[in-house]
Design an enzyme around this catalytic site. Structure first.
Site, PDB file in Angstrom:
ATOM      1  N   GLY A 178       0.802  -1.224   0.000  1.00 28.87           N
ATOM      2  CA  GLY A 178       0.000   0.000   0.000  1.00 28.87           C
ATOM      3  C   GLY A 178       0.835   1.273   0.000  1.00 28.87           C
ATOM      4  O   GLY A 178       2.012   1.270   0.362  1.00 28.87           O
ATOM      5  N   ARG A 193      -2.954   8.536   3.787  1.00 30.02           N
ATOM      6  CA  ARG A 193      -3.107   9.444   4.935  1.00 30.02           C
ATOM      7  C   ARG A 193      -1.783   9.904   5.541  1.00 30.02           C
ATOM      8  O   ARG A 193      -1.753  10.792   6.376  1.00 30.02           O
ATOM      9  CB  ARG A 193      -3.977   8.786   6.006  1.00 30.02           C
ATOM     10  CG  ARG A 193      -5.463   8.921   5.708  1.00 30.02           C
ATOM     11  CD  ARG A 193      -6.307   8.183   6.706  1.00 30.02           C
ATOM     12  NE  ARG A 193      -6.288   6.737   6.485  1.00 30.02           N
ATOM     13  CZ  ARG A 193      -6.775   5.855   7.345  1.00 30.02           C
ATOM     14  NH1 ARG A 193      -7.294   6.255   8.494  1.00 30.02           N
ATOM     15  NH2 ARG A 193      -6.729   4.565   7.076  1.00 30.02           N
ATOM     16  N   LYS A 224       4.297   4.312   2.739  1.00 29.60           N
ATOM     17  CA  LYS A 224       4.106   4.303   4.198  1.00 29.60           C
ATOM     18  C   LYS A 224       5.143   3.472   4.943  1.00 29.60           C
ATOM     19  O   LYS A 224       5.704   3.911   5.943  1.00 29.60           O
ATOM     20  CB  LYS A 224       2.700   3.780   4.500  1.00 29.60           C
ATOM     21  CG  LYS A 224       2.403   3.608   5.954  1.00 29.60           C
ATOM     22  CD  LYS A 224       0.923   3.564   6.208  1.00 29.60           C
ATOM     23  CE  LYS A 224       0.283   2.271   5.803  1.00 29.60           C
ATOM     24  NZ  LYS A 224      -1.152   2.247   6.166  1.00 29.60           N
ATOM     25  N   GLY A 280      -6.677  -5.381  -2.660  1.00 28.66           N
ATOM     26  CA  GLY A 280      -7.120  -5.883  -1.364  1.00 28.66           C
ATOM     27  C   GLY A 280      -6.136  -6.853  -0.721  1.00 28.66           C
ATOM     28  O   GLY A 280      -5.245  -7.392  -1.369  1.00 28.66           O
ATOM     29  N   GLU A 328     -16.361  -6.853   7.818  1.00 28.27           N
ATOM     30  CA  GLU A 328     -15.722  -5.541   7.737  1.00 28.27           C
ATOM     31  C   GLU A 328     -16.691  -4.448   8.186  1.00 28.27           C
ATOM     32  O   GLU A 328     -17.909  -4.590   8.044  1.00 28.27           O
ATOM     33  CB  GLU A 328     -15.255  -5.281   6.296  1.00 28.27           C
ATOM     34  CG  GLU A 328     -14.094  -6.162   5.867  1.00 28.27           C
ATOM     35  CD  GLU A 328     -12.903  -6.050   6.798  1.00 28.27           C
ATOM     36  OE1 GLU A 328     -12.321  -4.968   6.909  1.00 28.27           O
ATOM     37  OE2 GLU A 328     -12.563  -7.058   7.436  1.00 28.27           O
ATOM     38  N   ASN A 377      -1.406   4.650  10.114  1.00 22.50           N
ATOM     39  CA  ASN A 377      -2.096   5.232   8.980  1.00 22.50           C
ATOM     40  C   ASN A 377      -1.672   6.665   8.718  1.00 22.50           C
ATOM     41  O   ASN A 377      -1.642   7.110   7.590  1.00 22.50           O
ATOM     42  CB  ASN A 377      -3.613   5.190   9.193  1.00 22.50           C
ATOM     43  CG  ASN A 377      -4.127   3.759   9.155  1.00 22.50           C
ATOM     44  OD1 ASN A 377      -3.813   3.011   8.238  1.00 22.50           O
ATOM     45  ND2 ASN A 377      -4.872   3.380  10.165  1.00 22.50           N
ATOM     46  N   LYS A 391      38.547  13.351  13.328  1.00 19.74           N
ATOM     47  CA  LYS A 391      37.996  12.654  12.157  1.00 19.74           C
ATOM     48  C   LYS A 391      39.010  11.629  11.720  1.00 19.74           C
ATOM     49  O   LYS A 391      40.175  11.962  11.534  1.00 19.74           O
ATOM     50  CB  LYS A 391      37.731  13.644  11.030  1.00 19.74           C
ATOM     51  CG  LYS A 391      36.977  13.017   9.878  1.00 19.74           C
ATOM     52  CD  LYS A 391      37.422  13.514   8.530  1.00 19.74           C
ATOM     53  CE  LYS A 391      38.708  12.862   8.080  1.00 19.74           C
ATOM     54  NZ  LYS A 391      39.161  13.290   6.759  1.00 19.74           N
ATOM     55  N   TYR A 426      41.580  20.397  16.235  1.00 20.10           N
ATOM     56  CA  TYR A 426      41.055  19.595  15.131  1.00 20.10           C
ATOM     57  C   TYR A 426      42.119  18.582  14.738  1.00 20.10           C
ATOM     58  O   TYR A 426      43.228  18.955  14.339  1.00 20.10           O
ATOM     59  CB  TYR A 426      40.689  20.450  13.914  1.00 20.10           C
ATOM     60  CG  TYR A 426      40.378  19.560  12.735  1.00 20.10           C
ATOM     61  CD1 TYR A 426      39.303  18.662  12.803  1.00 20.10           C
ATOM     62  CD2 TYR A 426      41.186  19.530  11.597  1.00 20.10           C
ATOM     63  CE1 TYR A 426      39.042  17.774  11.769  1.00 20.10           C
ATOM     64  CE2 TYR A 426      40.925  18.639  10.557  1.00 20.10           C
ATOM     65  CZ  TYR A 426      39.849  17.767  10.653  1.00 20.10           C
ATOM     66  OH  TYR A 426      39.608  16.878   9.647  1.00 20.10           O
ATOM     67  N   ARG A 485      58.223  29.201  14.659  1.00 17.18           N
ATOM     68  CA  ARG A 485      57.523  30.478  14.806  1.00 17.18           C
ATOM     69  C   ARG A 485      58.528  31.601  14.719  1.00 17.18           C
ATOM     70  O   ARG A 485      59.725  31.397  14.939  1.00 17.18           O
ATOM     71  CB  ARG A 485      56.772  30.529  16.144  1.00 17.18           C
ATOM     72  CG  ARG A 485      57.687  30.484  17.330  1.00 17.18           C
ATOM     73  CD  ARG A 485      56.938  30.322  18.648  1.00 17.18           C
ATOM     74  NE  ARG A 485      57.878  30.330  19.760  1.00 17.18           N
ATOM     75  CZ  ARG A 485      57.725  29.636  20.868  1.00 17.18           C
ATOM     76  NH1 ARG A 485      56.686  28.838  21.041  1.00 17.18           N
ATOM     77  NH2 ARG A 485      58.608  29.721  21.830  1.00 17.18           N
TER      78      ARG A 485
HETATM   79  C1  UD1 Z   1      -7.720  -5.103   7.524  1.00 17.81           C
HETATM   80  C2  UD1 Z   1      -8.758  -6.205   7.730  1.00 17.81           C
HETATM   81  C3  UD1 Z   1      -9.607  -5.879   8.965  1.00 17.81           C
HETATM   82  C4  UD1 Z   1      -8.717  -5.694  10.170  1.00 17.81           C
HETATM   83  C5  UD1 Z   1      -7.659  -4.649   9.876  1.00 17.81           C
HETATM   84  C6  UD1 Z   1      -6.671  -4.586  11.025  1.00 17.81           C
HETATM   85  C7  UD1 Z   1      -9.270  -6.948   5.464  1.00 17.81           C
HETATM   86  C8  UD1 Z   1     -10.256  -6.951   4.369  1.00 17.81           C
HETATM   87  N1  UD1 Z   1      -9.609  -6.276   6.559  1.00 17.81           N
HETATM   88  O1  UD1 Z   1      -8.437  -3.928   7.187  1.00 17.81           O
HETATM   89  O2  UD1 Z   1     -10.530  -6.922   9.211  1.00 17.81           O
HETATM   90  O3  UD1 Z   1      -9.499  -5.323  11.276  1.00 17.81           O
HETATM   91  O4  UD1 Z   1      -6.924  -4.967   8.688  1.00 17.81           O
HETATM   92  O5  UD1 Z   1      -5.764  -3.561  10.814  1.00 17.81           O
HETATM   93  O6  UD1 Z   1      -8.216  -7.560   5.364  1.00 17.81           O
HETATM   94  N2  UD1 Z   1      -2.186  -4.244   1.560  1.00 17.81           N
HETATM   95  C9  UD1 Z   1      -1.481  -4.734   0.489  1.00 17.81           C
HETATM   96  N3  UD1 Z   1      -2.111  -4.914  -0.695  1.00 17.81           N
HETATM   97  C10 UD1 Z   1      -3.429  -4.641  -0.859  1.00 17.81           C
HETATM   98  C11 UD1 Z   1      -4.145  -4.154   0.250  1.00 17.81           C
HETATM   99  C12 UD1 Z   1      -3.514  -3.971   1.438  1.00 17.81           C
HETATM  100  O7  UD1 Z   1      -0.289  -4.975   0.584  1.00 17.81           O
HETATM  101  O8  UD1 Z   1      -3.930  -4.834  -1.982  1.00 17.81           O
HETATM  102  C13 UD1 Z   1      -1.505  -4.011   2.828  1.00 17.81           C
HETATM  103  C14 UD1 Z   1      -1.543  -2.563   3.200  1.00 17.81           C
HETATM  104  O9  UD1 Z   1      -0.376  -1.907   2.733  1.00 17.81           O
HETATM  105  C15 UD1 Z   1      -1.609  -2.596   4.709  1.00 17.81           C
HETATM  106  C16 UD1 Z   1      -2.274  -3.923   5.025  1.00 17.81           C
HETATM  107  O10 UD1 Z   1      -2.200  -4.690   3.841  1.00 17.81           O
HETATM  108  O11 UD1 Z   1      -0.339  -2.611   5.305  1.00 17.81           O
HETATM  109  C17 UD1 Z   1      -3.693  -3.765   5.528  1.00 17.81           C
HETATM  110  O12 UD1 Z   1      -4.494  -3.230   4.498  1.00 17.81           O
HETATM  111  P1  UD1 Z   1      -5.669  -2.200   4.802  1.00 17.81           P
HETATM  112  O13 UD1 Z   1      -6.280  -1.829   3.513  1.00 17.81           O
HETATM  113  O14 UD1 Z   1      -5.171  -1.109   5.664  1.00 17.81           O
HETATM  114  O15 UD1 Z   1      -6.698  -3.112   5.617  1.00 17.81           O
HETATM  115  P2  UD1 Z   1      -7.776  -2.572   6.624  1.00 17.81           P
HETATM  116  O16 UD1 Z   1      -8.814  -1.855   5.896  1.00 17.81           O
HETATM  117  O17 UD1 Z   1      -7.131  -1.874   7.735  1.00 17.81           O
HETATM  118 CA    CA Z   2      -5.192  -0.581   8.057  1.00 18.02          CA
END
Ligand code: UD1
Ligand code: CA
Length: 472
Positions: free
Chosen positions: A16, A20, A27, A84, A161, A234, A358, A373, A447
């Site tokens: 990700g 934010r 991140k 996801g 969710e 976040n 140094k 120095y 000197r």
């Molecule tokens: C997820 C969980 C939620 C849980 C929460 C805890 C799911 C659908 N939901 O939600 O139940 O309570 O974590 O923090 O899993 N990432 C990827 N690739 C992607 C999507 C995400 O690498 O395609 C990584 C993100 O960079 C992040 C982590 O996975 O570090 C979590 O993803 P995020 O979208 O923040 O999940 P949440 O909505 O917080």
């Molecule tokens: Ca998250």
């Protein structure tokens, strides 16, 4: 490292961007507790399994994320489109599905997670006949988290969710922390049953719970007491909070192991730092990187020590900066000293205020106590470097070395023009400019001779005396 009998694969989701954070940087590249977020996750993984079984899912700024992960053997999975958390696993299917044993999934943005907690999660699964185990916590405010649905015998039947939850489900306070351990074979057998059939059109990893239930398996949950351990960063407020918690954890560990830390709330110590017993760390000190400090030392107020090795009984005065240097037992440095990279201070040597070194070796018991120095120099045991001594190591194009022998005495305000050699036991008269070799046991005076003109000042006063008032 404690090896478990069943092999463990750890997958770190780190694809990700983290909108934010309001950053140009992905991140997981932001730092807390002295390391990037992804490095924390990697270190946790490496405490559980060999590097060959650790995989990082990268997407945004994949090259930069790869670059901060130094351990050889770690695998990377490219997730070019972030569809996801479930999709992140699907992206690694080819690589990961042949790996047997346990499949652990953690997030790259959760730096507070302890390896011991994940190990307990693995053991929870090991001790059951469940298909998977997840971390959960009862939260005062679980807003934003998936909620844990429990069925018979407290088994987890689904994760719902936030967006998809009914009001009754939203009232459930048990939240999914997003950390899982699955039996790899069952996970991969059913992974393709995940569908993006939700308003976000994402593949939800959380759907695996229901999928495995549907297939006749069950999933269990291990509740942790403090959900902060699973804090996912976040924004920068949470980043600061994670940094504070990581530092607190480190300070506590050091104090319980015998280090005195005064006003710990002002002190910053990185996770990789080691400090021996009875060492005292004064307020506002910063001890960073790979620094190792011996026993019975004092790290003075507001000093900054980075990537350095410090022996026992070393006294660092306040406001001293030590970078990539080595100080042997019994050294005194500071207040107000600056030891730049490559300095080596042998046993019992003293470096005082406003002395900068140094790439310089100061021999055992040698002293450079004030205002100097010393660069690219090798200084013998017991040598005395007077206040104001300067090694002129740079001619505008090249750096040149200075060698000062054992027991040599360099008088105050000497200018040592390198390349230069001053022999053992030699003397340099104060205020000298030294450009040629000084043989051992000799005196070098470089000197102009002093000239005193008797009565000169008195005559001058008489000549320039202001005439009586009114005169022109
Ligand atoms: C997820 C969980 C939620 C849980 C929460 C805890 C799911 C659908 N939901 O939600 O139940 O309570 O974590 O923090 O899993 N990432 C990827 N690739 C992607 C999507 C995400 O690498 O395609 C990584 C993100 O960079 C992040 C982590 O996975 O570090 C979590 O993803 P995020 O979208 O923040 O999940 P949440 O909505 O917080
Ligand atoms: Ca998250």
């Amino acid at each position: 490292m404690e090896r478990m009998e069943t092999p463990v694969t750890v997958v770190i989701l780190a694809a990700g961007l983290g909108t934010r954070m309001k950053s140009r940087k992905a991140k997981v590249l932001h730092r807390a507790g002295g390391k990037t977020l992804v490095e924390h996750a990697v270190d946790t993984a490496l405490a559980l399994t060999p590097a060959e079984r650790v995989f990082v899912v990268v997407g945004h700024q994949a090259q930069r994320v790869r670059a901060v992960i130094a351990t050889p053997g770690i695998g990377f999975i490219e997730q070019t489109e972030q569809l996801g958390t479930g999709h992140a696993l699907l992206a690694g299917r080819q690589t990961l599905s042949p790996l047997d044993g346990y499949l652990v999934i953690v997030y790259g943005d959760g730096p507070l997670l302890r390896a011991a907690t994940v190990r307990r999660l693995i053991e929870t699964l090991e001790g059951s006949d469940a298909a998977g185990a997840l971390l959960s916590a009862d939260m005062a405010d679980p807003t934003g988290y998936g909620r844990v649905m429990r069925g018979v015998s407290d088994r987890v039947t689904a994760i719902v969710e936030q967006k998809a939850a009914t009001p009754q489900q939203l009232a459930i306070r048990e939240a999914n922390m997003g950390i899982y351990c699955y039996r790899a074979d069952l996970f991969w057998r059913h992974v393709s049953e995940m569908q993006p059939d939700n308003p976000a059109h994402e593949y939800y990893l959380t759907d695996m719970v229901q999928i495995l239930n549907r297939a006749g398996h069950y999933v269990t949950a291990m509740k942790i007491d403090d959900p902060r351990e699973c804090l996912g960063i976040n924004d920068r407020v949470e980043l600061a909070e994670a940094d504070r918690l990581l530092r607190e954890r480190k300070l506590r560990e050091l104090m319980l192991a015998g280090v005195t830390i005064e006003k710990p709330e002002t002190v910053t110590i990185d996770g990789g730092v080691k400090i021996g017993i009875d060492t005292v760390v004064e307020p506002f000190a910063r001890i960073l990187g790979t620094t190792t400090i011996g026993e019975n030392c004092c790290i003075g107020a507001s000093s900054i020590i980075e990537d350095s090795t410090i022996g026992d009984d070393v006294m660092i005065g306040p406001l001293t900066v030590v970078t990539a240097s080595h100080l042997e037992r019994g050294v005194h440095a500071g207040p107000y000293s600056r030891l730049r990279p490559g300095s080596y201070i042998a046993e019992g040597a003293h470096v005082g205020n406003f002395v900068e070194l140094k790439k310089t070796r100061l021999g055992a018991g040698a002293k450079a106590n004030h205002l100097a120095y010393l660069g690219d120099a090798e200084i013998g045991a017991g040598a005395n470097i007077g206040a104001g001594t300067i090694t002129c190591n740079y001619d505008g194009a090249h750096k040149h070395p200075t060698r000062i022998g054992d027991g040599a005495f360099v008088g105050s305000n000497s200018t040592l023009v390198a390349p230069l050699e001053i022999g053992d036991g030699a003397y340099v008269a104060a205020g000298s400019v030294i450009t040629d070799t000084v043989p051992a046991d000799s005196l070098a005076v470089g000197r102009a001779r002093q000239v005193s003109k008797e009565g000169w000042a008195k005559k001058r006063r008489a000549r320039s005396a202001v005439p009586p008032s009114g005169g022109k």
